[in-house]
Design a protein around this motif. Sequence first.
Motif, PDB file in Angstrom:
ATOM      1  N   VAL A  99      14.323   9.890  -7.054  1.00 37.77           N
ATOM      2  CA  VAL A  99      13.355  10.277  -8.080  1.00 37.77           C
ATOM      3  C   VAL A  99      12.159  10.974  -7.440  1.00 37.77           C
ATOM      4  N   ILE A 100      11.638  10.396  -6.352  1.00 38.66           N
ATOM      5  CA  ILE A 100      10.497  11.003  -5.664  1.00 38.66           C
ATOM      6  C   ILE A 100      10.841  12.412  -5.179  1.00 38.66           C
ATOM      7  N   ALA A 101      12.078  12.580  -4.702  1.00 40.29           N
ATOM      8  CA  ALA A 101      12.482  13.873  -4.150  1.00 40.29           C
ATOM      9  C   ALA A 101      12.587  14.956  -5.220  1.00 40.29           C
ATOM     10  N   HIS A 102      13.084  14.601  -6.399  1.00 40.58           N
ATOM     11  CA  HIS A 102      13.459  15.635  -7.362  1.00 40.58           C
ATOM     12  C   HIS A 102      12.704  15.589  -8.685  1.00 40.58           C
ATOM     13  N   MET A 103      11.737  14.660  -8.820  1.00 38.30           N
ATOM     14  CA  MET A 103      10.951  14.601 -10.055  1.00 38.30           C
ATOM     15  C   MET A 103       9.463  14.555  -9.733  1.00 38.30           C
ATOM     16  N   GLN A 104       9.048  15.346  -8.756  1.00 39.47           N
ATOM     17  CA  GLN A 104       7.660  15.307  -8.305  1.00 39.47           C
ATOM     18  C   GLN A 104       6.686  15.877  -9.329  1.00 39.47           C
ATOM     19  N   ASN A 105       7.182  16.564 -10.350  1.00 42.53           N
ATOM     20  CA  ASN A 105       6.293  17.106 -11.376  1.00 42.53           C
ATOM     21  C   ASN A 105       5.931  16.075 -12.440  1.00 42.53           C
ATOM     22  N   PHE A 106       6.589  14.916 -12.412  1.00 43.79           N
ATOM     23  CA  PHE A 106       6.385  13.910 -13.450  1.00 43.79           C
ATOM     24  C   PHE A 106       5.608  12.731 -12.873  1.00 43.79           C
ATOM     25  N   VAL A 107       4.355  12.591 -13.306  1.00 42.13           N
ATOM     26  CA  VAL A 107       3.467  11.572 -12.736  1.00 42.13           C
ATOM     27  C   VAL A 107       4.007  10.171 -12.976  1.00 42.13           C
ATOM     28  N   VAL A 108       4.464   9.897 -14.196  1.00 45.09           N
ATOM     29  CA  VAL A 108       4.963   8.555 -14.521  1.00 45.09           C
ATOM     30  C   VAL A 108       6.181   8.229 -13.659  1.00 45.09           C
ATOM     31  N   ALA A 109       7.063   9.193 -13.478  1.00 44.61           N
ATOM     32  CA  ALA A 109       8.259   8.962 -12.661  1.00 44.61           C
ATOM     33  C   ALA A 109       7.884   8.666 -11.213  1.00 44.61           C
ATOM     34  N   ILE A 110       6.937   9.416 -10.677  1.00 48.12           N
ATOM     35  CA  ILE A 110       6.498   9.185  -9.302  1.00 48.12           C
ATOM     36  C   ILE A 110       5.860   7.813  -9.166  1.00 48.12           C
ATOM     37  N   ARG A 111       5.009   7.446 -10.136  1.00 50.55           N
ATOM     38  CA  ARG A 111       4.333   6.148 -10.077  1.00 50.55           C
ATOM     39  C   ARG A 111       5.358   5.005 -10.121  1.00 50.55           C
ATOM     40  N   CYS A 112       6.285   5.078 -11.058  1.00 51.40           N
ATOM     41  CA  CYS A 112       7.299   4.024 -11.169  1.00 51.40           C
ATOM     42  C   CYS A 112       8.180   3.970  -9.929  1.00 51.40           C
ATOM     43  N   ALA A 113       8.550   5.141  -9.408  1.00 47.24           N
ATOM     44  CA  ALA A 113       9.408   5.181  -8.224  1.00 47.24           C
ATOM     45  C   ALA A 113       8.709   4.572  -7.018  1.00 47.24           C
ATOM     46  N   LEU A 114       7.425   4.842  -6.850  1.00 46.49           N
ATOM     47  CA  LEU A 114       6.683   4.280  -5.719  1.00 46.49           C
ATOM     48  C   LEU A 114       6.540   2.763  -5.850  1.00 46.49           C
ATOM     49  N   ILE A 115       6.357   2.280  -7.071  1.00 44.36           N
ATOM     50  CA  ILE A 115       6.258   0.830  -7.269  1.00 44.36           C
ATOM     51  C   ILE A 115       7.600   0.164  -6.984  1.00 44.36           C
ATOM     52  N   VAL A 116       8.680   0.733  -7.512  1.00 41.68           N
ATOM     53  CA  VAL A 116      10.013   0.169  -7.264  1.00 41.68           C
ATOM     54  C   VAL A 116      10.347   0.217  -5.776  1.00 41.68           C
ATOM     55  N   ALA A 117      10.018   1.334  -5.137  1.00 38.24           N
ATOM     56  CA  ALA A 117      10.281   1.459  -3.703  1.00 38.24           C
ATOM     57  C   ALA A 117       9.505   0.413  -2.917  1.00 38.24           C
ATOM     58  N   GLY A 118       8.252   0.156  -3.314  1.00 33.02           N
ATOM     59  CA  GLY A 118       7.453  -0.852  -2.628  1.00 33.02           C
ATOM     60  C   GLY A 118       8.027  -2.256  -2.797  1.00 33.02           C
ATOM     61  N   LEU A 119       8.391  -2.614  -4.026  1.00 26.96           N
ATOM     62  CA  LEU A 119       9.007  -3.920  -4.269  1.00 26.96           C
ATOM     63  C   LEU A 119      10.276  -4.087  -3.436  1.00 26.96           C
ATOM     64  N   SER A 120      11.126  -3.064  -3.474  1.00 28.44           N
ATOM     65  CA  SER A 120      12.405  -3.137  -2.758  1.00 28.44           C
ATOM     66  C   SER A 120      12.201  -3.177  -1.252  1.00 28.44           C
ATOM     67  N   TYR A 121      11.203  -2.432  -0.781  1.00 28.24           N
ATOM     68  CA  TYR A 121      10.852  -2.445   0.647  1.00 28.24           C
ATOM     69  C   TYR A 121      10.447  -3.850   1.068  1.00 28.24           C
ATOM     70  N   GLY A 122       9.598  -4.500   0.281  1.00 25.78           N
ATOM     71  CA  GLY A 122       9.171  -5.854   0.625  1.00 25.78           C
ATOM     72  C   GLY A 122      10.315  -6.848   0.660  1.00 25.78           C
ATOM     73  N   ILE A 123      11.225  -6.743  -0.306  1.00 22.89           N
ATOM     74  CA  ILE A 123      12.368  -7.658  -0.355  1.00 22.89           C
ATOM     75  C   ILE A 123      13.308  -7.420   0.822  1.00 22.89           C
ATOM     76  N   SER A 124      13.697  -6.158   1.036  1.00 24.33           N
ATOM     77  CA  SER A 124      14.675  -5.864   2.085  1.00 24.33           C
ATOM     78  C   SER A 124      14.100  -6.089   3.477  1.00 24.33           C
ATOM     79  N   ASP A 125      12.817  -5.784   3.669  1.00 25.37           N
ATOM     80  CA  ASP A 125      12.182  -5.981   4.973  1.00 25.37           C
ATOM     81  C   ASP A 125      12.153  -7.470   5.334  1.00 25.37           C
TER      82      ASP A 125
END
Length: 219
Positions: A124-150
């Motif tokens: 999503v971050i790679a291909h939907m950079q024009n959409f603020v809501v998509a970027i915000r949600c993707a960064l939050i999901v990525a952060g949650l997943s990063y914390g769990i997997s790390d």
Amino acid sequence: MDEESGPLLPLKSERGALDAVEAHPRGNREELPGSFMLSLLYWGVYVANGGLVGALGPSLESFERATGLSEAAMGRLVMQNRLAKVIGVGIWTIYMMRFGTRSWLRPHWVIGMAVLCVAISNAVIAHMQNFVVAIRCALIVAGLSYGISDSGTVQLTLYRWNHSDRHQRTAVAVLNMAFIVGALATPILVALSLRLYGHSHLAFDAITVVCLLVSPMCH
């Protein structure tokens, strides 16, 4: 058995390696056999996580141009990503304290789902950079997943080598090296992508590919 010199025996199957780690009781000093594919899984998780950290900073200017957000707004997005990572660590901690290996939802499955979420969010971050809501949600999901997997990867690594403090230290050091590889590679990909295309999608595509390769190993 001497805890520093015990042999590392291969398992008959990689499925058995995952079962062995998840069934390994806390505090038991019995030897746990090794598995190259299990190591590859953990290394891949840390390469992806390091890649995400390394790609965000150099991509902020590209995000600003694509979204029209100010520097302050971009800073808040990054802060949300980091706070989500802390929450992800808490989710993993609560899961292991309440359920752990006693749940039908196995620890490696949780890590696999988190890695898959990292893949989707980076796509999503790679291909939907024009959409603020998509970027915000993707960064939050990525952060949650990063914390769990790390957190999950380092904890299962310590369980895996519970028979040897020396092997634990070595395994964690290798995980850190994998993180550094990802963190060094993605800024290079961001610079190349900006030069060729004017935006940073190559780095996030690379993270997506790594995650898609790693996630099937968790099942």
